[in-house]
Scaffold this active site. Structure first.
Site, PDB file in Angstrom:
ATOM      1  N   GLU A 280      -5.003   4.669  -7.970  1.00 41.74           N
ATOM      2  CA  GLU A 280      -5.173   4.973  -7.544  1.00 41.74           C
ATOM      3  C   GLU A 280      -6.091   6.719  -7.703  1.00 41.74           C
ATOM      4  O   GLU A 280      -5.028   7.263  -7.429  1.00 41.74           O
ATOM      5  CB  GLU A 280      -6.106   5.332  -5.747  1.00 41.74           C
ATOM      6  CG  GLU A 280      -7.290   5.533  -5.214  1.00 41.74           C
ATOM      7  CD  GLU A 280      -7.145   5.738  -3.960  1.00 41.74           C
ATOM      8  OE1 GLU A 280      -6.785   5.109  -3.069  1.00 41.74           O
ATOM      9  OE2 GLU A 280      -8.946   6.532  -3.512  1.00 41.74           O
TER      10      GLU A 280
ATOM     11  N   HIS B 250       0.995  -1.276  -0.117  1.00 44.36           N
ATOM     12  CA  HIS B 250      -0.171  -0.033  -0.098  1.00 44.36           C
ATOM     13  C   HIS B 250       1.167   0.898   0.212  1.00 44.36           C
ATOM     14  O   HIS B 250       1.497   1.570   1.646  1.00 44.36           O
ATOM     15  CB  HIS B 250      -0.882  -0.133   1.354  1.00 44.36           C
ATOM     16  CG  HIS B 250      -1.595   0.929   1.755  1.00 44.36           C
ATOM     17  ND1 HIS B 250      -1.912   1.919   1.865  1.00 44.36           N
ATOM     18  CD2 HIS B 250      -2.749   1.414   0.185  1.00 44.36           C
ATOM     19  CE1 HIS B 250      -2.377   2.508   2.114  1.00 44.36           C
ATOM     20  NE2 HIS B 250      -3.525   2.181   1.286  1.00 44.36           N
TER      21      HIS B 250
ATOM     22  N   ASP C 228      -0.822   6.577  -5.025  1.00 43.65           N
ATOM     23  CA  ASP C 228      -2.236   7.448  -5.622  1.00 43.65           C
ATOM     24  C   ASP C 228      -2.141   8.077  -7.062  1.00 43.65           C
ATOM     25  O   ASP C 228      -0.871   8.649  -6.696  1.00 43.65           O
ATOM     26  CB  ASP C 228      -2.026   7.935  -4.619  1.00 43.65           C
ATOM     27  CG  ASP C 228      -2.607   7.295  -3.590  1.00 43.65           C
ATOM     28  OD1 ASP C 228      -3.822   6.547  -3.305  1.00 43.65           O
ATOM     29  OD2 ASP C 228      -2.053   6.604  -2.432  1.00 43.65           O
TER      30      ASP C 228
ATOM     31  N   HIS D  79      -0.076  11.272  -2.282  1.00 44.27           N
ATOM     32  CA  HIS D  79      -1.644  10.714  -1.666  1.00 44.27           C
ATOM     33  C   HIS D  79      -2.558  11.700  -1.412  1.00 44.27           C
ATOM     34  O   HIS D  79      -3.835  11.824  -1.852  1.00 44.27           O
ATOM     35  CB  HIS D  79      -1.316   9.966  -0.771  1.00 44.27           C
ATOM     36  CG  HIS D  79      -2.085   9.320   0.548  1.00 44.27           C
ATOM     37  ND1 HIS D  79      -3.157  10.379   0.984  1.00 44.27           N
ATOM     38  CD2 HIS D  79      -3.442   8.215   0.319  1.00 44.27           C
ATOM     39  CE1 HIS D  79      -4.568   9.683   1.350  1.00 44.27           C
ATOM     40  NE2 HIS D  79      -4.598   8.750   0.374  1.00 44.27           N
TER      41      HIS D  79
ATOM     42  N   GLU E 177      -0.355  -0.172  -4.461  1.00 43.92           N
ATOM     43  CA  GLU E 177      -0.504   0.165  -4.510  1.00 43.92           C
ATOM     44  C   GLU E 177      -0.214   1.309  -4.943  1.00 43.92           C
ATOM     45  O   GLU E 177       0.637   2.073  -3.826  1.00 43.92           O
ATOM     46  CB  GLU E 177      -2.026   0.044  -3.607  1.00 43.92           C
ATOM     47  CG  GLU E 177      -3.167   1.016  -3.456  1.00 43.92           C
ATOM     48  CD  GLU E 177      -2.935   2.818  -3.020  1.00 43.92           C
ATOM     49  OE1 GLU E 177      -4.125   3.355  -3.265  1.00 43.92           O
ATOM     50  OE2 GLU E 177      -2.104   2.562  -2.124  1.00 43.92           O
TER      51      GLU E 177
HETATM   52  O1  G3P Z   1      -6.476   0.898  -2.299  1.00 39.91           O
HETATM   53  C1  G3P Z   1      -7.097   2.011  -1.387  1.00 39.91           C
HETATM   54  C2  G3P Z   1      -6.318   2.395  -0.117  1.00 39.91           C
HETATM   55  O2  G3P Z   1      -5.659   2.572  -0.866  1.00 39.91           O
HETATM   56  C3  G3P Z   1      -7.096   3.921  -0.128  1.00 39.91           C
HETATM   57  O3  G3P Z   1      -6.857   4.831   1.019  1.00 39.91           O
HETATM   58  O4  G3P Z   1      -6.917   6.812   1.809  1.00 39.91           O
HETATM   59  O5  G3P Z   1      -4.603   5.100   1.454  1.00 39.91           O
HETATM   60  O6  G3P Z   1      -5.648   6.056  -0.415  1.00 39.91           O
HETATM   61  P1  G3P Z   1      -5.811   5.854   1.124  1.00 39.91           P
HETATM   62 CA    CA Z   2      -5.238   4.952  -2.096  1.00 40.91          CA
END
Ligand code: G3P
Ligand code: CA
Length: 242
Positions: free
Chosen positions: A109, A6, A36, A49, A34
């Protein structure tokens, strides 16, 4: 159970950096990473993020107020002399290209629910097709509208709908937002397993990011599996697959 990193290995290293992604790519049995994305003032796709640069860099203000070259002047603290920079999505793809050929996945994301970035969907779909890695990507967003756009742009894309409760994810998915998989919060499993067992369900966690110290708490993956969870986004994937 799929294990994802993550924001990269974001408990031991600064999130969404080349450093955290390099550490994740080194983990042989990891499913993928993952990350952002946001858009800079000059409409470059950058990996960060928050809508603002304040929390993770030495700058102040919204990502979208900075051009890419201005964003590149900001520093991300690593605890060492060597600072990290906000990466572009292209730099991350360059880093992971070889791992992607081996089956490594990327969950992108789109951070466009708080500040909508006009045209972000077209830009990312176009780029991934140009790079030829569209089959190795899972798109996700909290915005059903954004996912609908992705679906129109790519009828075969894997798309995960994000929400806190799995019931809300399923509701949006059935409402036709184009998503094919569910991405709920790990403590948001409010449906009986029979209702979701036909779906890929990847759960995300929050908190415990670098520079916060590791808590030593370990998730019981078997317990999550029984609830219908098929994958997890972890800040410290190292300890689950080492
Ligand atoms: O992919 C799920 C997760 O990343 C969503 O929450 O705040 O970490 O972007 P956040
Ligand atoms: Ca995320």
């Amino acid at each position: 159970m799929e294990i994802w990193a993550h924001r990269g290995c974001s408990q031991r290293y600064p999130e969404n950096t080349i450093l955290s992604f390099t550490k994740a790519a080194d983990l042989k049995d990891l499913t993928g990473i993952e990350l952002d994305i946001q858009l800079s003032k000059d409409r470059q796709i950058v990996v960060i993020h928050d809508e603002r640069v304040d929390r993770t860099t030495d700058g102040i203000g919204e990502v979208g107020q900075y051009t890419l070259s201005e964003l590149k002047k900001l520093n991300i603290n690593t605890g060492n002399k060597k600072k990290e920079k906000i990466p572009t999505i292209e730099e991350v793809i360059d880093l992971l290209e070889e791992r992607i050929k081996e089956g490594f996945l990327l969950n992108i994301e789109l951070k466009n629910s708080n500040l909508p970035y006009e045209g972000m969907e077209e830009k990312i779909v176009d780029l991934l097709h140009k790079r030829g890695i569209q089959k190795s990507v899972v798109y996700s967003s909290f915005s059903a509208v954004s996912l609908e756009k992705i679906r129109k742009l790519d009828s075969t894309a894997e798309i995960g709908i994000l929400d806190r409760k799995v019931s809300d994810c399923l509701y949006k998915l059935k409402g036709g937002c184009g998503a094919s998989v569910l991405h709920p919060y790990w403590q948001g499993m409010d449906l009986p397993v029979e209702r979701i067992q036909e779906y890929t369900v990847r759960a995300w966690l929050s908190g415990h990011l670098y520079p916060e110290k590791p808590t030593g708490t370990r998730l019981n993956l078997k317990f999550l599996e029984k609830q219908g969870i098929t994958g997890v986004f972890l800040n410290e994937p190292e300890v689950y697959i080492e």
